[in-house]
Design an enzyme around this catalytic site. Structure first.
Site, short mmCIF file in Angstrom:
data_model
loop_
_atom_site.label_atom_id
_atom_site.label_comp_id
_atom_site.label_asym_id
_atom_site.label_seq_id
_atom_site.Cartn_x
_atom_site.Cartn_y
_atom_site.Cartn_z
CB ILE A 14 -0.95 -0.01 1.21
CG1 ILE A 14 -2.00 -1.10 1.05
CG2 ILE A 14 -1.62 1.35 1.39
CD1 ILE A 14 -2.88 -1.31 2.27
CB ALA A 83 5.60 2.64 9.03
N GLY A 84 3.82 -0.15 9.18
CA GLY A 84 3.17 -1.08 10.09
C GLY A 84 3.71 -2.49 9.94
CE1 TYR A 147 -1.64 -4.10 11.46
CE2 TYR A 147 -3.97 -4.67 11.47
CZ TYR A 147 -2.88 -4.12 10.84
OH TYR A 147 -3.02 -3.57 9.58
N PRO A 177 -8.25 0.72 5.63
CG PRO A 177 -6.16 0.66 4.62
CD PRO A 177 -6.84 1.02 5.90
CB ILE A 180 -5.38 -4.04 0.41
CG1 ILE A 180 -6.28 -3.04 1.17
CG2 ILE A 180 -4.88 -3.43 -0.90
CD1 ILE A 180 -7.56 -2.65 0.47
#
Length: 241
Positions: A14, A83-84, A147, A177, A180
């Protein structure tokens, strides 16, 4: 004057789609990454976007990274906190390290980055902060207490900060989102992926470019009256009340 955009985690998935879309819209783009030099070099080669390596979970490293970007491209006008990482585990098996890694990279990084460009945005009377959360930050997800907590935290961060930036011309919004079509989702076992797609009313995974388009709109002058908003891009898989 051409505005400068920083996309954290901006060299793959993404993040890369966001970086490419913002460049296509005419912005100067800096794509941050944390560790994968090979992917970053490929991103630079294929897109011409400048990539900057620094740890978004480290406040001092972020400061040095932002200084390098602004020396090259000018003051940062738009931040997209993308960022993740995931470190999934049922809560009864989750370690402190799994918890802290996700909180630090997915949530604290938004503070580390935004805090160090916030004063400049306020002084110039313009800024855009766009935080990338997740459908699982809205509804929760088994095995993702870390998360989901981090991504839900981004929503609260957005709502509070929007109120502070409004009178200074700084908008703050969050994009959530759904599932995806990225490498991370494609790595899910086939049967699990089939069940995920079956739960999405539009009948498919989202495209990274669809998230990028939302970010580009929120960054634009046309979106100046939108702030504190949670934008869901999930094919009606989850509709918040």
């Amino acid at each position: 004057m051409t505005k400068t955009v920083l996309v954290t985690g901006g060299t793959r998935g993404i993040g890369r789609a966001i970086s490419e879309t913002m460049k296509a819209k005419g912005y100067k783009v800096a794509a941050n990454y944390g560790g994968n030099d090979e992917v970053a070099k490929l991103c630079e080669k294929e897109t011409g976007i400048r990539c900057y390596k620094f740890d978004v979970a480290d406040y001092e490293a972020v400061g040095k990274g932002i200084a390098a970007i602004e020396a090259d491209l000018g003051p940062i006008d738009i931040v997209i906190n993308n960022a993740g990482v995931t470190r999934d585990a049922p809560f009864h098996k989750m370690t402190l390290d799994q918890w802290q890694q996700v909180i630090n990279i997915d949530l604290t990084s938004a503070f580390n980055v935004t805090r160090q460009v916030w004063d400049g945005m306020r002084e110039r009377g313009f800024g855009r902060v766009i935080n990338i959360s997740s459908i699982n930050g809205q509804k929760g997800q088994f095995g993702q207490a870390n998360y989901s907590a981090a991504k839900a935290g981004l929503i609260g961060f957005t709502k509070a900060l929007a109120q502070e930036g409004a009178k200074k011309g700084v908008t703050v919004n969050v994009v959530c989102p759904g599932y995806i079509d990225t490498e991370m989702v494609q790595a899910v076992p086939e049967k699990v992926l089939e069940s995920i797609i079956a739960s999405i009313p539009v009948g498919r995974l989202g495209k990274a470019e669809e998230i990028a388009s939302m970010c580009a709109y929120l960054a634009s002058e046309e979106a100046a009256f939108i702030t504190g908003a949670t934008m869901t891009v999930n094919g009606a898989q989850y509709i918040a009340g």
